[in-house]
Design a protein around this motif. Structure first.
Motif, PDB file in Angstrom:
ATOM      1  N   VAL A 166       0.861  -1.176   0.000  1.00 18.76           N
ATOM      2  CA  VAL A 166       0.000   0.000   0.000  1.00 18.76           C
ATOM      3  C   VAL A 166       0.896   1.223   0.000  1.00 18.76           C
ATOM      4  O   VAL A 166       1.811   1.330   0.814  1.00 18.76           O
ATOM      5  N   ARG A 167       0.613   2.146  -0.908  1.00 14.13           N
ATOM      6  CA  ARG A 167       1.468   3.331  -1.043  1.00 14.13           C
ATOM      7  C   ARG A 167       0.966   4.477  -0.165  1.00 14.13           C
ATOM      8  O   ARG A 167      -0.224   4.760  -0.112  1.00 14.13           O
ATOM      9  N   LEU A 168       1.904   5.116   0.519  1.00 14.84           N
ATOM     10  CA  LEU A 168       1.608   6.337   1.268  1.00 14.84           C
ATOM     11  C   LEU A 168       2.559   7.417   0.758  1.00 14.84           C
ATOM     12  O   LEU A 168       3.776   7.229   0.810  1.00 14.84           O
ATOM     13  N   ASP A 169       2.036   8.535   0.283  1.00 15.45           N
ATOM     14  CA  ASP A 169       2.921   9.587  -0.226  1.00 15.45           C
ATOM     15  C   ASP A 169       3.668  10.303   0.891  1.00 15.45           C
ATOM     16  O   ASP A 169       4.645  11.006   0.636  1.00 15.45           O
ATOM     17  N   THR A 170       3.190  10.161   2.093  1.00 17.09           N
ATOM     18  CA  THR A 170       3.888  10.660   3.280  1.00 17.09           C
ATOM     19  C   THR A 170       3.543   9.679   4.404  1.00 17.09           C
ATOM     20  O   THR A 170       2.453   9.081   4.365  1.00 17.09           O
ATOM     21  N   PRO A 171       4.440   9.443   5.359  1.00 13.70           N
ATOM     22  CA  PRO A 171       4.219   8.318   6.284  1.00 13.70           C
ATOM     23  C   PRO A 171       3.192   8.587   7.388  1.00 13.70           C
ATOM     24  O   PRO A 171       3.458   8.417   8.580  1.00 13.70           O
ATOM     25  N   ILE A 172       2.030   9.066   6.954  1.00 10.79           N
ATOM     26  CA  ILE A 172       0.952   9.400   7.901  1.00 10.79           C
ATOM     27  C   ILE A 172      -0.336   8.768   7.387  1.00 10.79           C
ATOM     28  O   ILE A 172      -0.615   8.810   6.188  1.00 10.79           O
ATOM     29  N   MET A 173      -1.102   8.165   8.288  1.00  9.31           N
ATOM     30  CA  MET A 173      -2.434   7.669   7.944  1.00  9.31           C
ATOM     31  C   MET A 173      -3.426   8.272   8.939  1.00  9.31           C
ATOM     32  O   MET A 173      -3.024   8.741  10.000  1.00  9.31           O
ATOM     33  N   PHE A 174      -4.691   8.249   8.580  1.00 12.01           N
ATOM     34  CA  PHE A 174      -5.722   8.664   9.532  1.00 12.01           C
ATOM     35  C   PHE A 174      -6.179   7.431  10.313  1.00 12.01           C
ATOM     36  O   PHE A 174      -6.456   6.382   9.720  1.00 12.01           O
ATOM     37  N   SER A 175      -6.246   7.563  11.615  1.00 16.09           N
ATOM     38  CA  SER A 175      -6.594   6.434  12.485  1.00 16.09           C
ATOM     39  C   SER A 175      -8.025   5.951  12.237  1.00 16.09           C
ATOM     40  O   SER A 175      -8.873   6.725  11.794  1.00 16.09           O
ATOM     41  N   PRO A 176      -8.288   4.705  12.594  1.00 11.69           N
ATOM     42  CA  PRO A 176      -9.653   4.191  12.459  1.00 11.69           C
ATOM     43  C   PRO A 176     -10.620   4.942  13.373  1.00 11.69           C
ATOM     44  O   PRO A 176     -10.368   5.077  14.566  1.00 11.69           O
ATOM     45  N   MET A 177     -11.689   5.463  12.775  1.00 11.83           N
ATOM     46  CA  MET A 177     -12.788   6.062  13.552  1.00 11.83           C
ATOM     47  C   MET A 177     -14.054   5.699  12.803  1.00 11.83           C
ATOM     48  O   MET A 177     -14.183   6.008  11.624  1.00 11.83           O
ATOM     49  N   SER A 178     -14.965   5.015  13.456  1.00 13.33           N
ATOM     50  CA  SER A 178     -16.118   4.469  12.733  1.00 13.33           C
ATOM     51  C   SER A 178     -17.141   5.546  12.436  1.00 13.33           C
ATOM     52  O   SER A 178     -17.267   6.542  13.160  1.00 13.33           O
ATOM     53  N   TYR A 179     -17.907   5.309  11.343  1.00 12.39           N
ATOM     54  CA  TYR A 179     -19.090   6.126  11.079  1.00 12.39           C
ATOM     55  C   TYR A 179     -20.132   5.705  12.114  1.00 12.39           C
ATOM     56  O   TYR A 179     -20.564   4.553  12.141  1.00 12.39           O
ATOM     57  N   GLY A 180     -20.476   6.607  12.946  1.00 13.84           N
ATOM     58  CA  GLY A 180     -21.320   6.297  14.105  1.00 13.84           C
ATOM     59  C   GLY A 180     -20.654   6.926  15.312  1.00 13.84           C
ATOM     60  O   GLY A 180     -21.256   7.705  16.040  1.00 13.84           O
ATOM     61  N   SER A 181     -19.365   6.609  15.462  1.00 11.06           N
ATOM     62  CA  SER A 181     -18.638   7.299  16.538  1.00 11.06           C
ATOM     63  C   SER A 181     -18.356   8.725  16.091  1.00 11.06           C
ATOM     64  O   SER A 181     -18.419   9.666  16.884  1.00 11.06           O
ATOM     65  N   VAL A 182     -18.039   8.924  14.804  1.00 14.30           N
ATOM     66  CA  VAL A 182     -17.939  10.281  14.248  1.00 14.30           C
ATOM     67  C   VAL A 182     -19.014  10.440  13.174  1.00 14.30           C
ATOM     68  O   VAL A 182     -19.614   9.460  12.734  1.00 14.30           O
ATOM     69  N   SER A 183     -19.227  11.668  12.764  1.00 17.03           N
ATOM     70  CA  SER A 183     -20.299  11.935  11.799  1.00 17.03           C
ATOM     71  C   SER A 183     -19.853  11.603  10.384  1.00 17.03           C
ATOM     72  O   SER A 183     -18.657  11.478  10.105  1.00 17.03           O
ATOM     73  N   LEU A 184     -20.830  11.522   9.481  1.00 19.53           N
ATOM     74  CA  LEU A 184     -20.515  11.249   8.079  1.00 19.53           C
ATOM     75  C   LEU A 184     -19.674  12.389   7.496  1.00 19.53           C
ATOM     76  O   LEU A 184     -18.778  12.153   6.691  1.00 19.53           O
ATOM     77  N   ASN A 185     -19.961  13.613   7.911  1.00 23.32           N
ATOM     78  CA  ASN A 185     -19.175  14.735   7.373  1.00 23.32           C
ATOM     79  C   ASN A 185     -17.713  14.648   7.807  1.00 23.32           C
ATOM     80  O   ASN A 185     -16.823  15.077   7.071  1.00 23.32           O
ATOM     81  N   VAL A 186     -17.454  14.098   8.980  1.00 22.92           N
ATOM     82  CA  VAL A 186     -16.057  13.880   9.395  1.00 22.92           C
ATOM     83  C   VAL A 186     -15.437  12.812   8.502  1.00 22.92           C
ATOM     84  O   VAL A 186     -14.314  12.971   8.013  1.00 22.92           O
TER      85      VAL A 186
END
Ligand code: SF4
Ligand code: SF4
Ligand code: SF4
Length: 503
Positions: A166-186
């Motif tokens: 899996v390619r990452l253009d910079t060594p940062i990913m967004f952590s898992p946060m479920s739809y439900g715990s956060v909003s759809l707009n997030v």
């Protein structure tokens, strides 16, 4: 009703001489602190210090202060402990909280410093010379083979087969946060920003809303013990699949999304009944050994055309042995979630007292995988309170391939760390499903802020690499000789395999 012994944690102060009596604070507060009767009247006991009203008050006349009640000093019975006993004596329940560990544990990152080039080994100016931040998650070749190309030169090729990475253009990913715990707009903000930055967002415990399908090449789909939203289509949409075994904020226990957050759309996306609590069991009921895990990894690969599969675990005492087993089970990456990691809801007693620091876990796992000769078989993703590009660089120097950020992304979207995520009342519209609150996050605005954050950290990482005299993030990975400890004890230095400053 008997009187509560709990005193408000904060005092809401309004300078009525400046107040426009516009009522905006009443609308902005998600916790219904204010009533309006010609002017706003706050109920201090409801305030969580989220600062939404402070930010949006046009007269800048609101201040939130700590309620500094003078309790008799007792270093053993700190005020927080006394408050908790009063609270539990009233409720009889487990105390829930949101966001990460707030206990004053030592931050190891803050006691590590990076090296820099001087005089004999030149540093690199990232403004004038190329600097490679791209990295790939997954199994790498163990060696390269060099052979004559028949034209007097040489051909270099991997000595072992190439797996899907899996390619990452910079060594940062967004952590898992479920739809439900956060909003759809997030979720939309994260997905759009991930696409723009060439990185990945993560569905969290599962379910991928149809609005995110256009961004599926930048999405990791998670398979949690509750198997929310999991079906073949879901597995095939993600660019990688992640088995969630544990979470840093609540190691060893399952997840709990309160029924109030399960509206119709969350229910459809996660394939759970509307309005009922979504409980993920503590264990996966089909995993009781490394062999079982191996079975699931290969089932998921088989079902998805051999996409990379990662395994997320909370960092606990024997994390190195667990990670070794996970790599031997065929995982393409191990996601280590340290004990300061955030959460939408966790019992505070678990969040604050279980697990080990991410810095120790990265070093222990990297050392073990190297010692066993299997470091190249899988990548290490580190998470659990990565707060700045300095933490990012130090995590990579300790042995991580990439980091994942969650709390920082929510802060980029306005979060003020009020720890009220589990209530579903987030004034900033992040950890809530109430339409009047979720509409506060415009996905375009959110994506721009998240993109800015990732770009800013990436620029800073380039500056750090330049100062270290290396031109690729891969060259920093596991370079613990470029770290020194300041104020850490000898045992911690030994585990980290980092020398004290001055040596
Ligand atoms: S938002 Fe500010 S100016 Fe408006 S009513 Fe509230 S305190 Fe007064
Ligand atoms: S909870 Fe937030 S919005 Fe409400 S009064 Fe307190 S600081 Fe203001
Ligand atoms: S996401 Fe919202 S509720 Fe959670 S800590 Fe941040 S501001 Fe508070």
């Amino acid at each position: 009703m008997p009187m509560s012994l709990i005193q408000p944690a904060f005092r809401v102060h309004i300078d009525y001489d400046k107040c426009h009596k516009c009522g905006r604070c009443v609308q902005q507060c998600g916790w219904s602190v204010y009533t309006f009767n010609g002017r706003p009247f706050p109920d201090d006991s409801r305030c969580r210090a989220c600062h939404r009203c402070v930010t949006y008050c046009p007269a800048h006349c609101i201040s939130i202060q700590k309620n500094e009640l003078a309790l008799r000093e007792n270093p053993n019975w700190m005020p927080g402990l006394r408050q908790n006993i009063w609270r539990q004596a009233e409720s009889g329940g487990v105390m829930l909280t949101g966001m990460g560990n707030d206990k004053p544990y030592l931050s190891i990152f803050d006691h590590l410093v990076l090296d820099a080039c001087q005089v004999t080994n030149p540093s690199i100016d990232p403004l004038r010379e190329p600097m490679e931040l791209r990295t790939y998650l997954g199994c790498k070749p163990d060696r390269v083979e060099v052979e004559p190309n028949g034209r007097g030169g040489f051909r270099v090729r991997p000595g072992t087969g190439l797996e899907k990475n899996v390619r990452l253009d910079t060594p940062i990913m967004f952590s898992p946060m479920s739809y439900g715990s956060v909003s759809l707009n997030v979720h939309k903000s994260l997905a759009m920003a991930a696409e723009r930055c060439g990185i990945l967002m993560n569905t969290g415990e599962g379910g991928l809303h149809a609005d995110l399908y256009p961004y599926q090449d930048n999405v990791i789909v998670q398979v949690a013990s509750g198997r929310f939203g999991v079906n073949p289509e879901y597995l095939n949409r993600g660019v990688a699949i992640e088995i969630k075994v544990g979470q840093g904020a609540k190691p060893g226990i399952g997840g709990h999304l309160p029924g109030e957050k399960i509206n119709r759309e969350v229910s459809v996306t996660r394939m759970i009944p509307q309005g009922t609590d979504a409980i993920s069991p503590a264990p996966h009921h089909d995993i009781y050994s490394i062999e079982d895990l191996k079975q699931l990894i290969y089932s998921l690969k088989e079902a998805s055309g051999y996409k990379p599969v990662g395994v997320k675990i909370a960092t606990v005492h024997n994390v190195a042995a667990i990670a070794s087993g996970i790599v031997r089970a065929g995982a393409d990456y191990v996601y280590l979630d340290g004990f300061k990691g955030g959460t939408g809801a966790a019992p505070s007693i678990i969040r604050d007292h279980i697990g080990i620091p991410i810095e120790i876990a990265i070093a222990a796992v990297d050392t073990r995988l190297r010692a066993e000769g299997i470091r190249n078989r899988a990548s290490i993703v580190a998470a659990g309170s990565i707060r700045s590009s300095a933490d990012l660089a130090k995590a990579i120097a300790l042995g991580a391939d990439a980091v994942a950020i969650g709390s920082a992304t929510l802060m980029a979207l306005g979060c003020h760390l009020c720890q009220g995520c589990h209530t579903g009342n987030c004034s900033w519209g992040l950890t809530t499903q109430k339409p009047e609150l979720t509409r506060r996050v415009d996905p375009e605005w959110g994506a721009e802020r998240l993109t800015n954050l990732v770009h800013a950290w990436s620029h800073e990482l380039q500056e750090i690499l330049g100062a270290l005299g290396v031109n690729a993030v891969e060259s920093l990975r596991g370079s613990r000789e470029r770290l020194r400890a300041v104020g850490l004890d000898a045992q911690t230095c030994e585990i980290l395999d980092v020398k004290p400053a001055g040596r």
